[in-house]
Scaffold this motif. Structure first.
Motif, PDB file in Angstrom:
ATOM      1  N   SER A  47       0.843  -1.194   0.000  1.00 44.83           N
ATOM      2  CA  SER A  47       0.000   0.000   0.000  1.00 44.83           C
ATOM      3  C   SER A  47       0.879   1.244   0.000  1.00 44.83           C
ATOM      4  CB  SER A  47      -0.917   0.011   1.224  1.00 44.83           C
ATOM      5  OG  SER A  47      -1.866  -1.025   1.108  1.00 44.83           O
ATOM      6  N   PHE A  48       0.483   2.221  -0.798  1.00 43.93           N
ATOM      7  CA  PHE A  48       1.195   3.482  -0.919  1.00 43.93           C
ATOM      8  C   PHE A  48       0.255   4.603  -0.496  1.00 43.93           C
ATOM      9  CE2 PHE A  48       3.048   0.516  -3.881  1.00 43.93           C
ATOM     10  CZ  PHE A  48       4.408   0.773  -3.827  1.00 43.93           C
ATOM     11  N   GLU A  49       0.767   5.578   0.272  1.00 39.08           N
ATOM     12  CA  GLU A  49      -0.031   6.716   0.716  1.00 39.08           C
ATOM     13  C   GLU A  49       0.511   8.004   0.110  1.00 39.08           C
ATOM     14  OE1 GLU A  49      -1.227   7.139   4.749  1.00 39.08           O
ATOM     15  OE2 GLU A  49      -1.136   4.974   5.099  1.00 39.08           O
ATOM     16  N   PHE A  50      -0.412   8.926  -0.174  1.00 41.05           N
ATOM     17  CA  PHE A  50      -0.067  10.183  -0.829  1.00 41.05           C
ATOM     18  C   PHE A  50      -0.735  11.340  -0.105  1.00 41.05           C
ATOM     19  CE2 PHE A  50       0.100   6.681  -3.794  1.00 41.05           C
ATOM     20  CZ  PHE A  50       1.372   6.820  -4.318  1.00 41.05           C
ATOM     21  N   GLN A  55      -1.959  13.347  -6.436  1.00 40.50           N
ATOM     22  CA  GLN A  55      -0.734  12.540  -6.351  1.00 40.50           C
ATOM     23  C   GLN A  55      -1.049  11.049  -6.453  1.00 40.50           C
ATOM     24  OE1 GLN A  55       1.486  13.636  -2.869  1.00 40.50           O
ATOM     25  NE2 GLN A  55       2.075  15.622  -3.718  1.00 40.50           N
ATOM     26  N   THR A  56      -2.161  10.636  -5.853  1.00 39.15           N
ATOM     27  CA  THR A  56      -2.565   9.228  -5.940  1.00 39.15           C
ATOM     28  C   THR A  56      -2.808   8.846  -7.396  1.00 39.15           C
ATOM     29  OG1 THR A  56      -3.608   9.401  -3.768  1.00 39.15           O
ATOM     30  CG2 THR A  56      -4.214   7.497  -5.114  1.00 39.15           C
ATOM     31  N   VAL A  78      -7.810   1.756  -5.319  1.00 34.12           N
ATOM     32  CA  VAL A  78      -7.490   3.181  -5.246  1.00 34.12           C
ATOM     33  C   VAL A  78      -8.528   3.913  -4.406  1.00 34.12           C
ATOM     34  CG1 VAL A  78      -7.112   5.272  -6.615  1.00 34.12           C
ATOM     35  CG2 VAL A  78      -6.482   3.032  -7.555  1.00 34.12           C
ATOM     36  N   SER A  79      -8.046   4.781  -3.514  1.00 38.90           N
ATOM     37  CA  SER A  79      -8.924   5.686  -2.776  1.00 38.90           C
ATOM     38  C   SER A  79      -8.299   7.081  -2.822  1.00 38.90           C
ATOM     39  CB  SER A  79      -9.119   5.201  -1.340  1.00 38.90           C
ATOM     40  OG  SER A  79      -7.888   5.168  -0.653  1.00 38.90           O
ATOM     41  N   TYR A  80      -8.846   8.001  -2.074  1.00 34.02           N
ATOM     42  CA  TYR A  80      -8.426   9.409  -2.153  1.00 34.02           C
ATOM     43  C   TYR A  80      -6.909   9.588  -2.057  1.00 34.02           C
ATOM     44  CZ  TYR A  80      -7.712  14.272  -0.894  1.00 34.02           C
ATOM     45  OH  TYR A  80      -7.251  15.555  -0.858  1.00 34.02           O
TER      46      TYR A  80
END
Length: 111
Positions: A47-50, A55-56, A78-80
């Motif tokens: 999981s990657f956070e932005f 940016q996501t 994908v979420s916000y």
């Protein structure tokens, strides 16, 4: 920042099935090269956070471009401000080197 993994210099090979999935011992060795990725059965994911949606989505588009070039496509949720990326090789119902090559290249997008 972590350094670029040697797997990023490799290219995915076409896989139409007929080969066995990687043995767990090889999976374990390859997992050590992937910062932050986790194995769940026959899938590897991270999981990657932005900071924001823009940016996501930029990341999602970069992963899509990478997957197209490698012809090896992940599942993405994908979420916000988050994106979970998961790889498996459907043609062999398991993990292949392609999964690890692409995971390393996804990590390199952030490095």
């Amino acid at each position: 920042m972590s350094e670029i993994c040697a797997l990023t210099h490799k290219k995915c090979k076409p896989c139409e099935g007929g080969i066995p999935p990687l043995p767990q011992s090889e999976i374990n060795t390859l997992m050590k090269q992937l910062d932050g990725w986790v194995q769940h059965d026959q899938t590897i994911g991270k999981s990657f956070e932005f900071k924001n949606y823009y940016q996501t989505m930029a990341f999602v588009n970069a992963v899509a471009w990478l997957a197209h070039r490698e012809d090896h496509h992940p599942d993405m949720t994908v979420s916000y401000n988050k994106c979970h990326v998961a790889f498996t090789t459907h043609a062999i119902n398991g993990l292949s080197e392609n999964d690890f090559i692409c995971a390393a290249k996804v990590n390199a997008l952030i490095t």
